[in-house]
Design an enzyme around this catalytic site. Structure first.
Site, PDB file in Angstrom:
ATOM      1  N   GLU A 195      -4.855  -8.831   2.769  1.00 25.97           N
ATOM      2  CA  GLU A 195      -5.905  -8.513   3.741  1.00 25.97           C
ATOM      3  C   GLU A 195      -7.123  -9.413   3.639  1.00 25.97           C
ATOM      4  O   GLU A 195      -7.667  -9.864   4.659  1.00 25.97           O
ATOM      5  CB  GLU A 195      -6.309  -7.037   3.585  1.00 25.97           C
ATOM      6  CG  GLU A 195      -5.315  -6.045   4.179  1.00 25.97           C
ATOM      7  CD  GLU A 195      -4.125  -5.766   3.283  1.00 25.97           C
ATOM      8  OE1 GLU A 195      -3.271  -4.953   3.666  1.00 25.97           O
ATOM      9  OE2 GLU A 195      -4.031  -6.375   2.186  1.00 25.97           O
ATOM     10  N   GLU A 232       0.834  -1.209   0.000  1.00 25.10           N
ATOM     11  CA  GLU A 232       0.000   0.000   0.000  1.00 25.10           C
ATOM     12  C   GLU A 232       0.867   1.257   0.000  1.00 25.10           C
ATOM     13  O   GLU A 232       0.602   2.204  -0.744  1.00 25.10           O
ATOM     14  CB  GLU A 232      -0.946  -0.022   1.202  1.00 25.10           C
ATOM     15  CG  GLU A 232      -1.917  -1.197   1.145  1.00 25.10           C
ATOM     16  CD  GLU A 232      -3.271  -0.885   1.717  1.00 25.10           C
ATOM     17  OE1 GLU A 232      -4.186  -0.591   0.924  1.00 25.10           O
ATOM     18  OE2 GLU A 232      -3.417  -0.938   2.951  1.00 25.10           O
TER      19      GLU A 232
END
Length: 266
Positions: free
Chosen positions: A140, A120
């Protein structure tokens, strides 16, 4: 220069090098790391002698994502930084480049794990170099979580949507070669040389006119979601004044005189 126990800051000429420095945890994000990282971005923005930033990790890893225990302040680790987070509840997002865009070019030098929060943060950088054994991915969903660091918005704008959705929805790891193949990184180099390559790219940027470099970067991001017509109008508004700077005149003189230019941000 700043820094914390989990974030090292050093200068390499006109380049500021920010190093995630928690190798025993594969540089998983801690509060000390986030505070140091945000301060590093601010230092780069404020110091006109800094022309580029290299972002890397120590100990053979870039970042394995969030350390929820450390961020919760369990025990005494990082406790001295909790006032910073209370004063600015958005600090962690700024540190991770979700809510902050440095005005200087940021080059990522990735070795080893660059997963979850690491991937990210990578999306907030401008140029990306990876060692050939580096691993990328957004894990995730495999843990029943959401990649809330910006990936559902940014990733599809940086790589083809089919690849973005596969990465987001499968939670599988990607090799450096595969990441390069889909456009997530720009260079794959032998293991242990990503930082060297990133600094080489930084030196090339540093040799260019700093006002021009910053204006070009800003124009690319600011016009990304505009129509072509609006984007071209905005480009002229930002770019035309650069031609009237002392740096632009110095660049022309240096070219005519066949010498390296000496830019002064004027």
């Amino acid at each position: 220069m700043g820094g914390t126990e989990h974030l090292s800051v050093q200068r390499e000429g006109a380049t500021l090098v920010l190093t995630l420095n928690r190798p025993e945890a594969k540089n998983a994000l801690s509060l000390a790391m986030l505070v140091g990282l945000y301060d590093g971005w601010l230092e780069a923005d404020a110091d006109d002698s800094v022309r580029s930033v290299v972002f890397t990790g120590a100990g053979g890893s870039f970042c394995a994502g969030m350390d929820l225990k450390a961020l919760a302040g369990k025990g005494m680790e990082g406790e001295q930084y909790r006032d910073r987070l209370k004063a600015d509840p958005d600090l962690h997002w700024k540190a991770m480049l979700r809510h902050h865009r440095p005005r200087k070019p940021v080059i990522a030098a990735v070795e080893g794990y660059c997963v979850a929060g690491g991937t990210e943060m990578l999306q907030g950088t401008d140029i990306r170099v990876a060692g050939e054994s580096a691993t990328f991915g957004l894990f995730e969903v495999k843990r029943g979580l959401f990649p809330i660091g910006g990936s559902t918005v940014r990733l599809q704008r940086q790589i083809p949507r089919t690849h973005a959705l596969e990465m987001l929805l499968t939670g599988r790891p990607y090799s450096a070669r595969e990441a390069a193949g889909i456009g997530l990184v720009g260079h794959v180099v032998p293991d242990g040389t990503a930082l060297t390559k990133a600094l080489e790219i930084a030196e090339r940027i540093n040799a260019c006119g700093p006002l021009a470099v910053e204006a070009v970067k800003a124009s690319v991001y600011d016009t990304a979601e505009m129509t072509e017509t609006d984007g071209l109008t905005a480009e002229l508004e930002r770019g035309w004044p650069i031609f009237d700077t002392a740096d632009a005149k110095e660049g022309a003189r240096a070219f005519a005189e066949k010498r390296p230019p000496v830019y002064k941000r004027a």
